[in-house]
Design a protein around this motif. Sequence first.
Motif, PDB file in Angstrom:
ATOM      1  N   VAL A   1       0.844  -1.201   0.000  1.00 47.76           N
ATOM      2  CA  VAL A   1       0.000   0.000   0.000  1.00 47.76           C
ATOM      3  C   VAL A   1       0.879   1.250   0.000  1.00 47.76           C
ATOM      4  CG1 VAL A   1      -1.630   1.356   1.375  1.00 47.76           C
ATOM      5  CG2 VAL A   1      -1.991  -1.094   1.077  1.00 47.76           C
ATOM      6  N   GLY A   2       1.981   1.203   0.742  1.00 49.50           N
ATOM      7  CA  GLY A   2       2.908   2.335   0.750  1.00 49.50           C
ATOM      8  C   GLY A   2       3.451   2.630  -0.641  1.00 49.50           C
ATOM      9  N   ILE A   3       3.771   1.572  -1.394  1.00 48.88           N
ATOM     10  CA  ILE A   3       4.243   1.763  -2.773  1.00 48.88           C
ATOM     11  C   ILE A   3       3.171   2.454  -3.602  1.00 48.88           C
ATOM     12  CG2 ILE A   3       4.855   0.550  -4.914  1.00 48.88           C
ATOM     13  CD1 ILE A   3       6.225  -1.562  -3.161  1.00 48.88           C
ATOM     14  N   GLY A   4       1.920   2.001  -3.444  1.00 51.63           N
ATOM     15  CA  GLY A   4       0.826   2.605  -4.199  1.00 51.63           C
ATOM     16  C   GLY A   4       0.635   4.068  -3.866  1.00 51.63           C
ATOM     17  N   VAL A   5       0.750   4.410  -2.583  1.00 48.06           N
ATOM     18  CA  VAL A   5       0.557   5.795  -2.155  1.00 48.06           C
ATOM     19  C   VAL A   5       1.702   6.680  -2.642  1.00 48.06           C
ATOM     20  CG1 VAL A   5       0.478   7.323  -0.151  1.00 48.06           C
ATOM     21  CG2 VAL A   5      -0.832   5.195  -0.136  1.00 48.06           C
ATOM     22  N   VAL A   6       2.931   6.231  -2.424  1.00 47.80           N
ATOM     23  CA  VAL A   6       4.103   7.056  -2.741  1.00 47.80           C
ATOM     24  C   VAL A   6       4.211   7.329  -4.241  1.00 47.80           C
ATOM     25  CG1 VAL A   6       6.634   7.082  -2.736  1.00 47.80           C
ATOM     26  CG2 VAL A   6       5.394   6.358  -0.694  1.00 47.80           C
TER      27      VAL A   6
END
Length: 271
Positions: A77-82
């Motif tokens: 999810v962090g990858i998607g957000v960043v």
Amino acid sequence: MPVSLIVGGVLSLIVLLAALLSLIWTPHSVETLAVAAKLKPIGTPGYLLGTDQLGRDILSMLMVGARTSVSVALIAVGIGVVIGVPLGLAAASSRGGLLDEAIMRGNDVIFAFPSLVIAILITAVLGPSAVNAILAIGIFNIPVFARVARGGALSLWTLDYVRAAQVAGKGRARISLEHILPNILNLLIVQATIQFSLGILAEAGLSYVGLGAQPPIPSWGRMLAEAQTLVALAPHVAILPGLAIVVTVLGLNLMGDGLRDVLDPRLRQSR
């Protein structure tokens, strides 16, 4: 405060605490095999939730499996957000321009394939591992957050305070960061909880087919795969990891619904 937020928060907190606790303590080592103690039922002294076909403590496996699932989903999810959110903001600032079209058509290419198929393809090419599972799930999260960010930002670019910022000489990037992003955080937070629950499911699915975390690292999906032939003999071996997945996803979805009710001004006004 919505009941769904309270219930979902409690369920999610239990799973998170179990994952964090597994970093420093588990009732038994998940790498220790005790074949003589295999398939012990629930409530056996020393094995609260019984043991699996190799004599491993199921409670310990579930705790470490929670850590695996939470870590994979959280980083994905962090990858998607960043990556996705800046792309969505950039597309919205272009508003129908070449950059907007390029980003959205790239998203369409990714959305043309089911998320699990993309994940299986990536992990099959790069090899099965938790890192590649994170990469596969994260790639699919990028267009999701890009679309959410773009959709929320487009409606704000026509507002007076944004036009005033443009007249004041602020560039698109600065306006996106200072005026647009803070006002779409509620949308992003709700979407993050939804994607987090989907990440848990995706990690379990990849592990089930042998493309996620590899032994000796426990995973709920692999626990299900290994126990599917033991349902008649020792149903708790399959039921418990399945129940862990259900409770975690249910908790995150309930929390997402509750956060939406709290953070969406339109829903607050309708109450």
